[in-house]
Design an enzyme around this catalytic site. Sequence first.
Site, PDB file in Angstrom:
ATOM      1  CE  LYS A  41      -1.512   2.217   3.589  1.00 58.27           C
ATOM      2  NZ  LYS A  41      -1.315   3.605   3.147  1.00 58.27           N
ATOM      3  CD  GLU A  50      14.869   0.915   7.315  1.00 60.20           C
ATOM      4  OE1 GLU A  50      15.301   1.948   7.872  1.00 60.20           O
ATOM      5  OE2 GLU A  50      15.565  -0.110   7.178  1.00 60.20           O
ATOM      6  CB  CYS A  88      14.231   9.121   6.118  1.00 62.57           C
ATOM      7  SG  CYS A  88      14.969   8.096   4.861  1.00 62.57           S
ATOM      8  CD  GLU A 110      11.883  13.013  10.297  1.00 64.99           C
ATOM      9  OE1 GLU A 110      10.862  12.557  10.818  1.00 64.99           O
ATOM     10  OE2 GLU A 110      12.503  12.452   9.383  1.00 64.99           O
TER      11      GLU A 110
END
Length: 471
Positions: free
Chosen positions: A171, A244, A278, A375
């Site tokens: 997905k 991850e 990332c 982040e």
Amino acid sequence: MNFETGYSMLIDGALATGDAQIEVINPANGQIFATAPDCSPEQLDIAVAAARRAFRTWRAVPIGERHACLRKAGDILEANAEQLARLFTREQGRPTDGALSEIGIAVAWLRAYAAMIPPTHVIDNGDGQRVETSYVPLGAVCAISPWNFPVNLSIWKIAPALAAGNTIVLKPSPFTPLCMLKIGELLKDVFPAGVLNIISGGDALGPLMTAHPGFAKISFTGSTATGRRVMESAAKDLKRLTLELGGNDAAIVMPDVDLDDVAQKIFFGAFFNSAQICVATKRLYVHDSIYDGLRDRLAAIAQTVKLGDGSEQGTNLGPMQNRRQFERVSALIEDARDAGLTLVEGPTGPDTGGYFIPVTIIDNPPEDSAVVQEEAFGPVLPMMRFHDLDEVIDRANASEYGLAGAVWSKDIDQAVAVARRLETGTVWINQNLVLRPDTPFAGHKQSGIGVENGMDGMLEYMVPQSIYVPL
Ligand code: NAD
């Protein structure tokens, strides 16, 4: 094939539309330009049942034949790269050159896993006993990917999972489903029915997938917050798990660098894909003696950036991929402004209703400010002065994240020594954003659990089986 319209899921070897649809927005103008199927719970059940059925035969297909299917998939993606890249820019926002490079990387990953063979270890072959450990596939894999690299991060799961003999239901993010749906259509006849399933849907679909008892494993890429929810869900029936997750990568710039040489590279590592990476540099620690020189060079580069619609020639950086991310990053910048911090800003984007945020460098904010600690995942880069190497390594490591980092120095031995002290899964020296299909990529701390890429990545989709044979 028409890439502009007609987006279907691939379920059990056939294209499937949905009773309901989700809307897909072009982030360069905020307009809905396409719809994608919203997979129903019943369609998910059909996809999982098909994947489980196909697993029985696919696992027994000789690995050379599985490899051949992956090679064919790579050739088909390569042949359709330009059309996929154009669609990529419309749904993701990244300028077309960068979109093309994403398709190229996906092809490289498919080809790399089309040559990987898991090991067999003969542990004993002596008096009376032969003991051999090999690796066997797990079953039907649930794969969930994010919107920042929607093709690569999906193929990073598909290639090793299928090479290892598993089947998969993937997905993509509801923000960027279209390229992976078209890739499903392109690959419809490459794999036997049920081996590769690609579905799309809204926010409810991910939790339904991770809770589904038919999956043997979940491979998830996304934020750390969602990763925690995925892990909770996987705990119910102890599904295998690869996560991850987020990063807040530090780069350390030593006093001996050639500023003209490194400034452009550091800028690229911080702002490529509008910093929605990332492993982007998200905290830049610069030795006090060169701080002003690097800040001025980065500020000058920022002024040259053309921010705009990625489908227009000459655009360097596109918009934030979605409104939620636009609002989050805008709030972080406002917070820095309210705190009286000095901001260096690049040119603004066009007035098209798109989610544009100018390149923003924050000049030496305090270590505990939100823009350093969180982040950002957008084009806002805090750069901070340091004086002492031990102290800066402590600051770099003082994060819940541990994805990647970089060291910039002419003294390679010293840079490697610093790299070894960073608590991250990847460290680059005098470069950044380089990842290879043959090299493990793993988050330390709350950046993840498990590994992608390399043989380690393939073995995440397998389990050891030891066989004892009396001689
Ligand atoms: P996200 O966590 O919001 O969503 C990721 C995916 O999970 C999407 O497909 C989403 O639909 C799905 N999802 C959402 N809630 C779910 C739930 N409860 N259960 C199951 N699935 C669910 O992340 P995002 O905003 O799409 O991506 C940005 C984040 O991803 C950043 O934190 C970034 O650092 C991280 N990321 C990590 C890597 C890596 O390799 N470590 C790579 C790219 C992005």
